[in-house]
Design a protein around this motif. Structure first.
Motif, PDB file in Angstrom:
ATOM      1  N   LYS A  66      13.373  46.067  70.301  1.00 30.44           N
ATOM      2  CA  LYS A  66      13.509  47.140  69.330  1.00 30.44           C
ATOM      3  C   LYS A  66      13.150  48.468  69.978  1.00 30.44           C
ATOM      4  O   LYS A  66      12.306  48.526  70.867  1.00 30.44           O
ATOM      5  CB  LYS A  66      12.603  46.881  68.118  1.00 30.44           C
ATOM      6  CG  LYS A  66      13.079  45.754  67.225  1.00 30.44           C
ATOM      7  CD  LYS A  66      12.238  45.680  65.956  1.00 30.44           C
ATOM      8  CE  LYS A  66      12.796  44.631  65.013  1.00 30.44           C
ATOM      9  NZ  LYS A  66      12.038  44.575  63.740  1.00 30.44           N
ATOM     10  N   ASN A  94      29.458  49.790  64.875  1.00 30.97           N
ATOM     11  CA  ASN A  94      29.307  49.280  63.513  1.00 30.97           C
ATOM     12  C   ASN A  94      27.846  49.462  63.097  1.00 30.97           C
ATOM     13  O   ASN A  94      26.961  48.766  63.621  1.00 30.97           O
ATOM     14  CB  ASN A  94      29.684  47.801  63.442  1.00 30.97           C
ATOM     15  CG  ASN A  94      31.132  47.549  63.827  1.00 30.97           C
ATOM     16  OD1 ASN A  94      31.459  47.422  64.997  1.00 30.97           O
ATOM     17  ND2 ASN A  94      32.003  47.480  62.843  1.00 30.97           N
ATOM     18  N   PRO A  95      27.558  50.396  62.184  1.00 30.18           N
ATOM     19  CA  PRO A  95      26.161  50.666  61.811  1.00 30.18           C
ATOM     20  C   PRO A  95      25.550  49.527  61.007  1.00 30.18           C
ATOM     21  O   PRO A  95      26.255  48.828  60.272  1.00 30.18           O
ATOM     22  CB  PRO A  95      26.266  51.951  60.981  1.00 30.18           C
ATOM     23  CG  PRO A  95      27.656  51.927  60.422  1.00 30.18           C
ATOM     24  CD  PRO A  95      28.509  51.257  61.458  1.00 30.18           C
ATOM     25  N   ASN A  96      24.234  49.351  61.142  1.00 29.81           N
ATOM     26  CA  ASN A  96      23.548  48.284  60.422  1.00 29.81           C
ATOM     27  C   ASN A  96      23.655  48.442  58.915  1.00 29.81           C
ATOM     28  O   ASN A  96      23.711  47.457  58.173  1.00 29.81           O
ATOM     29  CB  ASN A  96      22.073  48.232  60.835  1.00 29.81           C
ATOM     30  CG  ASN A  96      21.859  47.360  62.060  1.00 29.81           C
ATOM     31  OD1 ASN A  96      22.746  46.618  62.466  1.00 29.81           O
ATOM     32  ND2 ASN A  96      20.696  47.461  62.657  1.00 29.81           N
ATOM     33  N   TYR A  97      23.662  49.689  58.433  1.00 32.68           N
ATOM     34  CA  TYR A  97      23.702  49.883  56.990  1.00 32.68           C
ATOM     35  C   TYR A  97      25.051  49.510  56.400  1.00 32.68           C
ATOM     36  O   TYR A  97      25.177  49.350  55.181  1.00 32.68           O
ATOM     37  CB  TYR A  97      23.342  51.326  56.629  1.00 32.68           C
ATOM     38  CG  TYR A  97      24.259  52.392  57.188  1.00 32.68           C
ATOM     39  CD1 TYR A  97      25.461  52.706  56.573  1.00 32.68           C
ATOM     40  CD2 TYR A  97      23.909  53.102  58.335  1.00 32.68           C
ATOM     41  CE1 TYR A  97      26.301  53.677  57.083  1.00 32.68           C
ATOM     42  CE2 TYR A  97      24.736  54.082  58.857  1.00 32.68           C
ATOM     43  CZ  TYR A  97      25.928  54.367  58.231  1.00 32.68           C
ATOM     44  OH  TYR A  97      26.757  55.326  58.752  1.00 32.68           O
ATOM     45  N   LEU A  99      27.904  47.071  58.310  1.00 30.59           N
ATOM     46  CA  LEU A  99      28.516  46.478  59.495  1.00 30.59           C
ATOM     47  C   LEU A  99      30.026  46.342  59.377  1.00 30.59           C
ATOM     48  O   LEU A  99      30.716  46.185  60.385  1.00 30.59           O
ATOM     49  CB  LEU A  99      27.887  45.112  59.778  1.00 30.59           C
ATOM     50  CG  LEU A  99      26.439  45.142  60.300  1.00 30.59           C
ATOM     51  CD1 LEU A  99      25.884  43.730  60.394  1.00 30.59           C
ATOM     52  CD2 LEU A  99      26.363  45.836  61.650  1.00 30.59           C
ATOM     53  N   ASP A 140      21.204  52.570  64.634  1.00 30.29           N
ATOM     54  CA  ASP A 140      21.026  51.144  64.872  1.00 30.29           C
ATOM     55  C   ASP A 140      22.256  50.400  64.381  1.00 30.29           C
ATOM     56  O   ASP A 140      22.803  50.686  63.309  1.00 30.29           O
ATOM     57  CB  ASP A 140      19.764  50.632  64.178  1.00 30.29           C
ATOM     58  CG  ASP A 140      19.665  51.067  62.728  1.00 30.29           C
ATOM     59  OD1 ASP A 140      20.269  52.108  62.387  1.00 30.29           O
ATOM     60  OD2 ASP A 140      18.990  50.384  61.936  1.00 30.29           O
ATOM     61  N   GLY A 141      22.702  49.445  65.187  1.00 25.92           N
ATOM     62  CA  GLY A 141      23.907  48.704  64.865  1.00 25.92           C
ATOM     63  C   GLY A 141      24.494  48.039  66.097  1.00 25.92           C
ATOM     64  O   GLY A 141      23.796  47.790  67.088  1.00 25.92           O
ATOM     65  N   VAL A 142      25.802  47.746  66.050  1.00 23.72           N
ATOM     66  CA  VAL A 142      26.489  47.036  67.126  1.00 23.72           C
ATOM     67  C   VAL A 142      27.419  48.006  67.859  1.00 23.72           C
ATOM     68  O   VAL A 142      28.251  48.672  67.231  1.00 23.72           O
ATOM     69  CB  VAL A 142      27.292  45.844  66.570  1.00 23.72           C
ATOM     70  CG1 VAL A 142      28.022  45.119  67.700  1.00 23.72           C
ATOM     71  CG2 VAL A 142      26.381  44.881  65.825  1.00 23.72           C
ATOM     72  N   ILE A 159      23.424  45.396  70.861  1.00 21.61           N
ATOM     73  CA  ILE A 159      22.834  45.499  69.525  1.00 21.61           C
ATOM     74  C   ILE A 159      21.610  46.394  69.621  1.00 21.61           C
ATOM     75  O   ILE A 159      20.659  46.085  70.351  1.00 21.61           O
ATOM     76  CB  ILE A 159      22.454  44.121  68.966  1.00 21.61           C
ATOM     77  CG1 ILE A 159      23.713  43.242  68.833  1.00 21.61           C
ATOM     78  CG2 ILE A 159      21.756  44.263  67.614  1.00 21.61           C
ATOM     79  CD1 ILE A 159      23.413  41.830  68.378  1.00 21.61           C
ATOM     80  N   ASP A 161      18.494  47.911  67.707  1.00 21.81           N
ATOM     81  CA  ASP A 161      17.633  47.696  66.544  1.00 21.81           C
ATOM     82  C   ASP A 161      16.467  48.673  66.618  1.00 21.81           C
ATOM     83  O   ASP A 161      15.743  48.702  67.617  1.00 21.81           O
ATOM     84  CB  ASP A 161      17.117  46.256  66.528  1.00 21.81           C
ATOM     85  CG  ASP A 161      16.515  45.868  65.185  1.00 21.81           C
ATOM     86  OD1 ASP A 161      16.560  46.705  64.263  1.00 21.81           O
ATOM     87  OD2 ASP A 161      16.000  44.743  65.067  1.00 21.81           O
TER      88      ASP A 161
END
Length: 356
Positions: A66, A94-97, A99, A140-142, A159, A161
Motif C-alpha cells: 500500500k 480503472n479506479p477503485n471507486y 472498476l 488507487d485502482g488498476v 494495482i 492501493d
C-alpha cells in the motif's frame, strides 16, 4: 530498299531478344524477393518475439504494497527495448471507486526521449519510465500498460492501493441547564464521512430521536459534527451515546466509533458522582479516577468531560491524549484502560498535584 533490309537485320533482332530476356529476368527477381519478404513477415507475425529481460515495476518495488498519499508515483522498466517508428505506449486506468469505468491515461507514439501525456511524463531514454509526481486521492485502482510494436505487444498490470490514514472519532461532551452538547470529529483520508449520533440501549444501537445533529464540510479530511440533546430524551441509568462514522464497512464503523461511557453522563447530571469539580478550580484538567481514556475539565466549577480517541489514553505527564504505549510508560494505567494508584483522589493534571 535499304530501309526494309535494315529492319530485318539479324543482329538487331538478336539484341532485342536479349534485352527482352533481361527485363523478364529482372521482373521475376523482384517478384521472388517480394514473395520472400511477405513470407518472412507472416512467419514473424505467427511467432511473436518473446522478450524475457523486459520488465516494468511500480515505484522501483517489485512486491505489492500500500502507498500513502503524497508518495512518489512512477512506473519504470528495468531494461531499454528498441521500438520501431510505429510503436505506441497505451495505459488504461480503472479506479477503485468504479472498476467498471475505464480511462485512457496515456496513448502516445514512442519516438521522442521525453513525451508529455496529460498528467504523465513518459521518458524513453535510457530506459522506459512513466512519471506522475505524487500519489493523490482517487488514483488507487488498476493500471494496464501495453507496449504495441509492429512485431509484438507487451502488457503489464499494476494495482495501486492507497493506505488511507484514519483516526478514531473524538467525542466531547458538555452539560447545559436542560440539554447536553455533543461534539464529534472524525478524520478519514481521501474518503471523509459524516458522523451519526446513536443511542446505545441494552447492547443495541439505534438513532436518537428528536435530536438535531449536523456535520460541517470536511477540512483536511476532518469532519466536525455537533448536536444538542434534551436531557429528557435519554435514560441515563441504562443508556448512553455513540458517535459512529457513516461508512459502508460496518466493522470499521464500530471500531472507529466513540461511545460516551455511561458514568460520564451520570457525572454531568447527578450530584452523587465519583467526580466533583473543586470549588477553587478556574480552568483545570483532571484525570478520571477509574478510566484512562476519560478526562475532565473544570471551568469555574462547571464540569466538562471528554473521551480520548481510539488507541490513546489521557497522559498525566503531557496533560493531553497520547498513544497508549506512551502512557503505559508512566505506570499510571493498565493496558485495559483502568487508572492505577489514584485511590479516591482527584488528580490535577496541569499542576501535577493532588487535591483531596
Amino acid at each position: 530498299m535499304s530501309k526494309d533490309m535494315g529492319s530485318c537485320n539479324p543482329q538487331r533482332m538478336i539484341a532485342g531478344i536479349i534485352i527482352g530476356l533481361m527485363i523478364v529476368t529482372m521482373l521475376v527477381g523482384i517478384l521472388i524477393l517480394g514473395l520472400k519478404s511477405s513470407e518472412s513477415e507472416n512467419q514473424e507475425a505467427n511467432n511473436p518475439i518473446v522478450i524475457e529481460d523486459f520488465e516494468c515495476v511500480l515505484n522501483n518495488i517489485s512486491e505489492t504494497r500500500k502507498y500513502k498519499v503524497n508518495s512518489p508515483f512512477s512506473i519504470s522498466c528495468t531494461r531499454s527495448l528498441q521500438f520501431g517508428s510505429n510503436s505506441r505506449l497505451i495505459m488504461k486506468f480503472n479506479p477503485n471507486y468504479n472498476l467498471s469505468q475505464e480511462y485512457v491515461e496515456v496513448n502516445v507514439s514512442i519516438e521522442n526521449d521525453i513525451i508529455k501525456a496529460g498528467s504523465w511524463e513518459v521518458r524513453t531514454s535510457p530506459h522506459i519510465e512513466l512519471r506522475r509526481g505524487l500519489i493523490e486521492c482517487g488514483q488507487d485502482g488498476v493500471y494496464d500498460i501495453t507496449f504495441q510494436t509492429p512485431k509484438t505487444n507487451i502488457s503489464f498490470v499494476f494495482i495501486v492501493d492507497i493506505d488511507k490514514e484514519t483516526t478514531g472519532v473524538e467525542l466531547k461532551f458538555t452539560e447545559k441547564e436542560n440539554e447536553y452538547l455533543i461534539n464529534c470529529t472524525y478524520r478519514r483520508e481521501c474518503d471523509p464521512a459524516c458522523i451519526i449520533l446513536w443511542e446505545v440501549r441494552n447492547g443495541s444501537i439505534g438513532p436518537l430521536p428528536h435530536v438535531g445533529f449536523n456535520c460541517s464540510d470536511p477540512v483536511d479530511w476532518m469532519v466536525h459534527c455537533w448536536g444538542n440533546i434534551p436531557k429528557t430524551s435519554i435514560n441515563l441509568e441504562n443508556n448512553t451515546l455513540m458517535c459512529r462514522p457513516n461508512i459502508t464497512n460496518q466493522t470499521e464503523a464500530d471500531y472507529f466509533g466513540a461511545v460516551l461511557p455511561n458514568n460520564i453522563l451520570q457525572c454531568n447530571n447527578i450530584t452523587d458522582c465519583d467526580f466533583h469539580c473543586p470549588k477553587e478550580s478556574l480552568d483545570d484538567y483532571f484525570i478520571d479516577t477509574t478510566y484512562c481514556n476519560i478526562f475532565h475539565r473544570c471551568v469555574n466549577g462547571t464540569l466538562y468531560s471528554e473521551t480520548c480517541s481510539i488507541g490513546t489514553f489521557f497522559s498525566t505527564r503531557h496533560c493531553t491524549c497520547a498513544h497508549i504505549d506512551e502512557v503505559l510508560q508512566d505506570r499510571s494505567c493498565t493496558r485495559d484502560g483502568l487508572r492505577l494508584e489514584t485511590g479516591n483522589q482527584i488528580v490535577l493534571c496541569r499542576a501535577h498535584k493532588s487535591i483531596t
